[in-house]
Design an enzyme around this catalytic site. Structure first.
Site, PDB file in Angstrom:
ATOM      1  N   HIS A  33      27.421  50.915  39.396  1.00 48.78           N
ATOM      2  CA  HIS A  33      26.798  50.914  38.059  1.00 48.78           C
ATOM      3  C   HIS A  33      25.980  49.653  37.878  1.00 48.78           C
ATOM      4  CE1 HIS A  33      30.766  49.040  37.830  1.00 48.78           C
ATOM      5  NE2 HIS A  33      30.287  48.247  36.889  1.00 48.78           N
ATOM      6  N   HIS A  51      24.718  46.981  35.013  1.00 50.71           N
ATOM      7  CA  HIS A  51      24.837  46.481  33.648  1.00 50.71           C
ATOM      8  C   HIS A  51      23.419  46.191  33.152  1.00 50.71           C
ATOM      9  CE1 HIS A  51      29.247  45.444  33.807  1.00 50.71           C
ATOM     10  NE2 HIS A  51      28.976  45.472  35.100  1.00 50.71           N
TER      11      HIS A  51
HETATM   12  P1  AMP Z   1      32.326  45.830  36.610  1.00 46.55           P
HETATM   13  O1  AMP Z   1      33.176  44.604  36.478  1.00 46.55           O
HETATM   14  O2  AMP Z   1      30.941  45.513  37.096  1.00 46.55           O
HETATM   15  O3  AMP Z   1      33.016  46.907  37.416  1.00 46.55           O
HETATM   16  O4  AMP Z   1      32.113  46.366  35.140  1.00 46.55           O
HETATM   17  C1  AMP Z   1      32.873  47.385  34.563  1.00 46.55           C
HETATM   18  C2  AMP Z   1      32.444  47.482  33.126  1.00 46.55           C
HETATM   19  O5  AMP Z   1      32.930  48.718  32.617  1.00 46.55           O
HETATM   20  C3  AMP Z   1      33.008  46.370  32.216  1.00 46.55           C
HETATM   21  O6  AMP Z   1      31.906  45.701  31.585  1.00 46.55           O
HETATM   22  C4  AMP Z   1      33.873  47.130  31.216  1.00 46.55           C
HETATM   23  O7  AMP Z   1      33.799  46.580  29.912  1.00 46.55           O
HETATM   24  C5  AMP Z   1      33.285  48.523  31.275  1.00 46.55           C
HETATM   25  N1  AMP Z   1      34.194  49.602  30.918  1.00 46.55           N
HETATM   26  C6  AMP Z   1      35.465  49.791  31.309  1.00 46.55           C
HETATM   27  N2  AMP Z   1      35.973  50.926  30.797  1.00 46.55           N
HETATM   28  C7  AMP Z   1      34.992  51.488  30.057  1.00 46.55           C
HETATM   29  C8  AMP Z   1      34.893  52.658  29.257  1.00 46.55           C
HETATM   30  N3  AMP Z   1      35.923  53.532  29.127  1.00 46.55           N
HETATM   31  N4  AMP Z   1      33.727  52.911  28.621  1.00 46.55           N
HETATM   32  C9  AMP Z   1      32.692  52.054  28.725  1.00 46.55           C
HETATM   33  N5  AMP Z   1      32.721  50.928  29.470  1.00 46.55           N
HETATM   34  C10 AMP Z   1      33.857  50.641  30.127  1.00 46.55           C
END
Ligand code: AMP
Length: 109
Positions: free
Chosen positions: A93, A95
């Site tokens: 993903h 950001h």
């Molecule tokens: P990463 O550390 O790059 O894997 O980022 C994962 C991101 O997913 C974090 O910024 C979390 O806040 C976000 N996240 C986790 N669970 C959810 C969810 N159910 N809906 C939206 N964002 C989420």
């Protein structure tokens, strides 16, 4: 194992969705780090940036540009990609972040 993002894509858990196509979904990050913090997530689940095919990365780049343009942020955003380092969710993903106050985000066409 099914990632939390795949569960969002399959509507098994709720999320605020701002854009969707056959290939990608754009959602609100549940724990925003900036005024605008979206996640651009391909529907095809690869575990990280490094293991994602170039064509998928190109599609994600195009989606990021489209989101930036539609939100009036073409001159003021950043993309963050955690690859293993800092990565919590093993489903690639981007950001999409901006500290510009653009108010409520509507669905992006
Ligand atoms: P990463 O550390 O790059 O894997 O980022 C994962 C991101 O997913 C974090 O910024 C979390 O806040 C976000 N996240 C986790 N669970 C959810 C969810 N159910 N809906 C939206 N964002 C989420």
């Amino acid at each position: 194992m099914t990632s939390i993002f795949t569960k969002i894509i399959n509507r098994e858990i709720p999320s605020k969705i701002f854009f969707e196509s056959d290939e990608v979904i754009v959602i609100q990050d549940i724990n925003p780090k900036e005024k605008v913090h979206l996640l651009i997530i391909p529907k095809a689940d690869t575990k990280d940036f490094f293991n994602t095919p170039a064509a998928t990365l190109s599609m994600l780049n195009g989606t990021a540009k489209r989101v930036a343009e539609k939100l009036g942020l073409a001159d003021h955003f950043k993309i963050v990609i955690n690859n293993g380092f800092g990565q919590e969710i093993d489903h690639v993903h981007y950001h999409f972040l901006s500290n510009r106050d653009i108010g409520q985000i509507e669905f992006i066409n």
